[in-house]
Structure formats: structure tokens, C-alpha cells
Design an enzyme around this catalytic site. Structure first.
Site: not given
Ligand code: GDP
Ligand code: IMO
Ligand code: MG
Length: 431
Positions: A13, A40-41, A223, A16
Site C-alpha cells: 500500500d 488493492g491499488h 504486495q 504502487k
Molecule cells: P498500492 O497497493 O501500493 O497501490 O497502494 P494503495 O492504493 O493500497 O494505497 C495507497 C493510498 O494512498 C491510495 O489511497 C492512494 O490514492 C493514496 N496515495 C498515493 N500516493 C499518495 C500521495 O502522494 N499522497 C496522498 N495523500 N495519498 C497518496
Molecule cells: P498491495 O498490492 C498490504 C497481507 C495481508 C496478510 C498477508 C498475507 O495492495 O500492496 P494473503 O491474503 O496475501 O495470504 O495475506 O499479506 N497483504 C497485503 N498487505 N497490501 C497488500 O497488497 C497485501 N496483500 C497481502 O494483510 O498480512
Molecule cells: Mg494496496
């Protein structure tokens, strides 16, 4: 012919999805090479917000060919749900390619994921419950189902029978659940097979040919480094290789073709699920980061655990992935803090560790050694060059660069596509 790998450098998270989207206009292929719909992106384009799980974020960029390669585990039902959701919103998904070698998540993988977590009790991993671990376990155990198997019903039924043989004993005798019928799973998986067929391709060949033609390929990791099954905080990890090496085995493109490796890091740290987290905050500062950063999981909605930036981890990520560039996200979330601590090393039972401890017990005992940097109050969301940032924010970034052992090439100052400061070009030939 740049081949660019983009990975999470912390526990996921990091942003990416946004980083991939940023590069979308300049790449021809975006490849998801590991994981499944545990990811989850979030990508914010104008007023539109997209949440992607199984599909690579690059699917939102017009002209890009999105690829689900062999290293991924695919829940076919989820794939079509996600595709239909995007089609409804006018996104062109017609170029999607799915590897014949990707593994398939069946209903029994989801069942086993949930019951084993329950059975583990306080030793649970805190998985997303999507069947990811059991699907990869079957792959390694050589009783997995691959996309190509969906097109030969006889073979598919035989493989499902093999996979269910032991699982049904386990489900019935250990977990007190009902046995799963072979035909039930065959029917479940064949429902979508015909719709999937035209998307199925030898994606390893397609990607190598694209690189031969001089096109640009971006490998988008799901991840992150600390969740990698080999290099993460085992056993509190996911079941795939989320580090840069996974892009190679997970796609069929050789390591000599990779030009750059981008690590995405948050300006602080978060983690979802169980497992050690040295800089985790349990006070009002943690609650502040969670609120200001909107730190709730995109997949499960769980609140993310929050803590300060940990340079031991980013140095480790730089080493394990061979990072060439960092994208530092969410710097804006730190605005308004008087002091911003960053962890530069650990104290493990009285001994200083500058590198990641190699055993689980030491990591569990690791206490952060902090350096305190001065904060800033100015709204930075409109900054577009490094010099636009307040001096203390500039100092924070420069210090992170020093202690993380990798240059910062872009800085996120907000969730939207344009809320970014570019410093160095992220797509470049190998140094
Ligand atoms: P990922 O799994 O690495 O793609 O990241 P996620 O989407 O799960 O979580 C990142 C969160 O941060 C999302 O809600 C994005 O919209 C938000 N985000 C990404 N870059 C920035 C930033 O520079 N500033 C802020 N405030 N939010 C950001
Ligand atoms: P993105 O791509 C954050 C964590 C789960 C759990 C562990 C194993 O959005 O960064 P799983 O269901 O993969 O067997 O769970 O990994 N986990 C993540 N945490 N971001 C993710 O993906 C994750 N995908 C799995 O919370 O601790
Ligand atoms: Mg994510």
C-alpha cells in the site's frame, strides 16, 4: 527497450498503483507478475477513483497492453467482475493478455484459506481470505490448476480430483466442514472459460518480442518486499515473490533485460494483518497518521497499522531488489507535525543493528533508534518541483535518501495523478 520493475519497498500500500499510472503514458505493456486479488491499488484520475485488485493498474492507461503473467494466481470470477466494472465506466480492456501458465484460484482455496486462519487462532497471518496461500501451496505441491487446464475438461476434472483428495480429508476430519465435490468445482471454473479463451496467450513470448521491438515494459509488483515469501517477515508474509526477482520468474523475461528497479515507499510506514512492525505507533501520533493518510485497506477495509519511516527496511529493500530509484509517496500526510522521527537503526536486546536482523526473534525484539527531523506546516499539495517544497520537507527527503541508500526520483504530494514532483526520469537505461 527499457524493462522497468516497480515494487513495494515496505509492507504494501505504498502507492504502487499511482506510481504505475504515472508512467502509463510512456509504457507499452504493464505486467502483473505476482499475487492475485489480495492486492488493492487505488488510482485517482480527475474526479474518478478506481480500486483495482487483480488487474494491473496499467489497465487504466489508454494504449497500454495489460498482462497477467504466469506468476499470478487468478480468481476467474473476480477477473470478470473487475473487467465488467471497468467496461461499465468506459475503460477499454480489450487488449488484456492472460498467461496460460498462471494458476487458478478455486472455491476450495478460499475455503481452506479461511478455515486455516481460524484454526491458527492467535498465530494467524491475517490473510485477505482470497485463497492466495492455498493456491500457491498447490502450485508448489504440483497439484495446482493452470489457466490452460480450463480448456480440457477431462484433464481439469482429473486435476481437481487430485487436488481435492487430501483437502477433503482435511476439511471433513480436521476442520469439520463438508467435502467439496469435483463436479462442483469443474462447473464453477468452466463457467467463464469461453470468455477467457481469447485473452489467453504465451505472455512470456509476447513480452520478450515487445522488448525486441524496442517497446517499454513495466512490471508492477503486488504486495511488497517485507511481504515476500523469501525476503519478508516470514511467516507473516504473502505466498509469492513480491521482490524484483519475482518479475523475472513470474513473467519469463530474463534478468539481463531489466534496466531499472523502482521501489515505492511511503514517507512513513503502514502494515495490514499480523506480524512484527518495529516503528508501529500505538498513541495519538499513530491515530493521526491513520486519519491524515486515510489508512484503510482497499481490499478488506481493515484499518492499517501506522508508524514512522523505517530506514533499516528501506535499506534492506534497496539491497534485496537492487533498487535504482525510489518513489516517495504521501509526503503531504506528514504536514503539520512539529517533529518527524525516522528510524535509522534497531536496538535488539541492547545491541545496535544497522541491518535487518536475520532471525524472527531478533526482529520481534527490535526497538527503533530514532533521529528527529524538523517538520513543516505549509500545504505542499501544489508543489511541483523539489525547490517548491518547504526547506524542512526538502531536508526530510534528502535525509531519507541518505539513510535509505537510494536516490528519490519522484515525490507524491497527494493522491491525484498530477500531485507529484518529478526529480529524475524513472524510465532509463541501465546505469
Ligand atoms: P498500492 O497497493 O501500493 O497501490 O497502494 P494503495 O492504493 O493500497 O494505497 C495507497 C493510498 O494512498 C491510495 O489511497 C492512494 O490514492 C493514496 N496515495 C498515493 N500516493 C499518495 C500521495 O502522494 N499522497 C496522498 N495523500 N495519498 C497518496
Ligand atoms: P498491495 O498490492 C498490504 C497481507 C495481508 C496478510 C498477508 C498475507 O495492495 O500492496 P494473503 O491474503 O496475501 O495470504 O495475506 O499479506 N497483504 C497485503 N498487505 N497490501 C497488500 O497488497 C497485501 N496483500 C497481502 O494483510 O498480512
Ligand atoms: Mg494496496
Amino acid at each position: 527497450m527499457p524493462a522497468v520493475v516497480l515494487v513495494g519497498a515496505q509492507w504494501g500500500d505504498e502507492g504502487k498503483g499511482k506510481a504505475t499510472d504515472l508512467l502509463g503514458d510512456r509504457v507499452d505493456y504493464v505486467v502483473k507478475f505476482n499475487g492475485g486479488n489480495n492486492a488493492g491499488h487505488t488510482v485517482v484520475i480527475g474526479d474518478e477513483k478506481y480500486a483495482l485488485h487483480l488487474l494491473p493498474s496499467g489497465i487504466l492507461s489508454p494504449g497500454v497492453t495489460p498482462v497477467i503473467s504466469n506468476g499470478v494466481v487468478v480468481d476467474i470470477e473476480v477477473l470478470f467482475e473487475e473487467l465488467d466494472g471497468l467496461i461499465e465506466r468506459g475503460v477499454d480492456v480489450s487488449r488484456l493478455l492472460v498467461s496460460q501458465g498462471a494458476h487458478v484460484i478455486a472455491g476450495y482455496h478460499r475455503t481452506v484459506d479461511k478455515v486455516t486462519e481460524r484454526f491458527l487462532g492467535k498465530r494467524r497471518i491475517g490473510t485477505t481470505g482470497r485463497g492466495i496461500g492455498p493456491a500457491y501451496a498447490d502450485k508448489i505441491n504440483r497439484v495446482g490448476l493452470r489457466v490452460a487446464d480450463l480448456f480440457d475438461e477431462k484433464i481439469l476434472a482429473e486435476k481437481i480430483e487430485g487436488a481435492l483428495d487430501q483437502k477433503n480429508h482435511l476439511l471433513v476430519k480436521v476442520y469439520n466442514r463438508r467435502a467439496i465435490e469435483v463436479q462442483e468445482t469443474v462447473d464453477e471454473l468452466l463457467q467463464h472459460a469461453e470468455r477467457l479463451r481469447p485473452m489467453v496467450a504465451d505472455t512470456g513470448l509476447a513480452l520478450n518480442q515487445a522488448l525486441d521491438r524496442g517497446e517499454t515494459v513495466l512490471f508492477e509488483g503486488g504486495q511488497a518486499t517485507m511481504l515476500d515469501v523469501d525476503h519478508g517477515t516470514y511467516p507473516f508474509v504473502t505466498s509469492s515473490n513480491a521482490t524484483a526477482g519475482g518479475a523475472v520468474t513470474g513473467s519469463g523475461v530474463g534478468p539481463t533485460r531489466v534496466d531499472s528497479v523502482i521501489g515505492v515507499v511511503k514517507a512513513y510506514t503502514t502494515r495490514v494483518g499480523e506480524g512484527p512492525f518495529p516503528t508501529e505507533l500505538f498513541d495519538d501520533k499513530g491515530a493521526y497518521l491513520q486519519k491524515a493518510g486515510g489508512e484503510f485497506g482497499v481490499t478488506t477495509g481493515r484499518p492499517r497499522r501506522c508508524g514512522w519511516y523505517d530506514a533499516v527496511i528501506s535499506r534492506y529493500a534497496a539491497r534485496v531488489n537492487g533498487l535504482t530509484d525510489l518513489v516517495l509517496t504521501k509526503l503531504d500526510v506528514l504536514t503539520g507535525l512539529e517533529k518527524v522521527p525516522v528510524c535509522v537503526a534497531y536496538d535488539v536486546d541492547g545491541e545496535r543493528y544497522d541491518e535487518m536482523p536475520i532471525d524472527q526473534t531478533a526482529f520481534h525484539h527490535a526497538k527503533p533508534i530514532y533521529e528527529e527531523l524538523d517538520g513543516w506546516w505549509e500545504d505542499i499539495s501544489r508543489c511541483r518541483t523539489f525547490e517548491d517544497l518547504p526547506v524542512n520537507a526538502q531536508r526530510y527527503v534528502r535525509r531519507l535518501e541518505e539513510i535509505s541508500g537510494c536516490r528519490v526520483s519522484a515525490i507524491g504530494v497527494g493522491p491525484r495523478r498530477d500531485e507529484i514532483i518529478g526529480i529524475h526520469d524513472l524510465i532509463h537505461a541501465r546505469a
